[in-house]
Design a protein around this motif. Structure first.
Motif, short mmCIF file in Angstrom:
data_model
loop_
_atom_site.label_atom_id
_atom_site.label_comp_id
_atom_site.label_asym_id
_atom_site.label_seq_id
_atom_site.Cartn_x
_atom_site.Cartn_y
_atom_site.Cartn_z
N SER A 17 -5.02 40.00 11.16
CA SER A 17 -4.48 38.82 10.48
C SER A 17 -4.62 37.59 11.36
O SER A 17 -4.65 37.68 12.59
CB SER A 17 -2.99 39.03 10.17
OG SER A 17 -2.80 40.12 9.30
N TYR A 59 -6.82 30.70 -5.88
CA TYR A 59 -7.50 31.43 -4.82
C TYR A 59 -8.91 31.80 -5.25
O TYR A 59 -9.17 32.08 -6.42
CB TYR A 59 -6.74 32.73 -4.50
CG TYR A 59 -5.38 32.51 -3.87
CD1 TYR A 59 -4.24 32.45 -4.65
CD2 TYR A 59 -5.25 32.39 -2.49
CE1 TYR A 59 -2.99 32.25 -4.08
CE2 TYR A 59 -4.01 32.20 -1.91
CZ TYR A 59 -2.89 32.13 -2.71
OH TYR A 59 -1.65 31.94 -2.12
N ASP A 61 -11.92 34.37 -5.60
CA ASP A 61 -11.84 35.78 -6.00
C ASP A 61 -11.90 36.71 -4.79
O ASP A 61 -11.25 37.76 -4.77
CB ASP A 61 -12.99 36.12 -6.96
CG ASP A 61 -12.79 35.51 -8.33
OD1 ASP A 61 -13.77 35.38 -9.07
OD2 ASP A 61 -11.63 35.14 -8.66
N SER A 62 -12.66 36.34 -3.79
CA SER A 62 -12.86 37.23 -2.64
C SER A 62 -11.64 37.34 -1.74
O SER A 62 -11.58 38.24 -0.90
CB SER A 62 -14.06 36.77 -1.83
OG SER A 62 -13.83 35.48 -1.29
N LYS A 64 -8.26 36.90 -3.04
CA LYS A 64 -7.04 37.20 -3.81
C LYS A 64 -6.40 38.49 -3.32
O LYS A 64 -7.07 39.50 -3.12
CB LYS A 64 -7.37 37.29 -5.30
CG LYS A 64 -7.63 35.96 -5.96
CD LYS A 64 -7.96 36.12 -7.44
CE LYS A 64 -8.22 34.79 -8.10
NZ LYS A 64 -8.62 34.93 -9.52
N GLY A 65 -5.09 38.43 -3.13
CA GLY A 65 -4.36 39.60 -2.67
C GLY A 65 -4.35 39.78 -1.16
O GLY A 65 -3.60 40.61 -0.63
N ARG A 66 -5.17 39.00 -0.46
CA ARG A 66 -5.22 39.10 1.02
C ARG A 66 -4.74 37.83 1.70
O ARG A 66 -4.15 37.89 2.78
CB ARG A 66 -6.65 39.43 1.47
CG ARG A 66 -7.20 40.73 0.92
CD ARG A 66 -8.54 41.07 1.56
NE ARG A 66 -9.56 40.08 1.27
CZ ARG A 66 -10.24 39.41 2.20
NH1 ARG A 66 -9.99 39.62 3.48
NH2 ARG A 66 -11.17 38.54 1.84
N THR A 68 -2.70 34.03 1.62
CA THR A 68 -1.60 33.30 0.97
C THR A 68 -1.56 31.88 1.50
O THR A 68 -1.50 31.67 2.72
CB THR A 68 -0.26 33.98 1.24
OG1 THR A 68 -0.29 35.34 0.78
CG2 THR A 68 0.87 33.25 0.51
N ASN A 83 -4.63 37.98 5.78
CA ASN A 83 -4.39 39.38 6.12
C ASN A 83 -5.58 40.24 5.70
O ASN A 83 -6.41 39.81 4.89
CB ASN A 83 -3.12 39.88 5.43
CG ASN A 83 -1.88 39.14 5.88
OD1 ASN A 83 -1.77 38.70 7.02
ND2 ASN A 83 -0.92 39.02 4.97
N SER A 84 -5.64 41.43 6.24
CA SER A 84 -6.71 42.38 5.90
C SER A 84 -8.07 41.71 6.00
O SER A 84 -8.91 41.82 5.09
CB SER A 84 -6.49 42.94 4.48
OG SER A 84 -5.24 43.57 4.37
#
Length: 119
Positions: A17, A59, A61-62, A64-66, A68, A83-84
């Motif tokens: 991170s 965000y 697409d690449s 999203k979810g990682r 913020t 993150n990740s």
């Protein structure tokens, strides 16, 4: 008219991170959009994440979810928690502010900060 100063970035292993921060100063209109873009070698600059003064976010697409994005309207700062991280996230990351109106209407960029993710 508008200055953007970035901090953070660096070298991290895949799965790790990093946090980027950007502070804005100058003639900043009350309604604006702040965000992060990135540019990898040989590729075009692409949007990573944006956030309005009202808190609406978008965000890529690449990420999203990682990733913020967040902002502090009182301090006029924007941050990106990553993150990740993956090797393909390696790029120069640029802070951006889009002034909605006023004498300094327009888009402004920071100097860029390098993010390198090793596999």
């Amino acid at each position: 008219q508008v200055q953007l100063v970035e901090s953070g970035g660096g070298l991290v292993q895949a799965g790790g991170s990093l946090r980027l921060s950007c502070a804005a100063s100058g003639s900043i209109f009350a309604v604006n959009v702040m965000g992060w873009y990135r540019q990898a070698p040989g590729k075009q600059r692409e949007p990573v994440a944006t956030i309005t003064t009202g808190g609406s976010t978008n965000y890529g697409d690449s990420v999203k979810g990682r990733f913020t994005i967040s902002r502090d309207n009182a301090k006029i700062t924007v941050s990106l928690q990553m993150n990740s991280l993956k090797p393909e996230d390696t790029a120069v990351y640029y802070c951006n502010l889009l002034n909605g109106a006023g004498p300094a209407k327009g888009a402004y960029w920071g100097q860029g900060t390098q993010v390198t993710v090793s596999s």
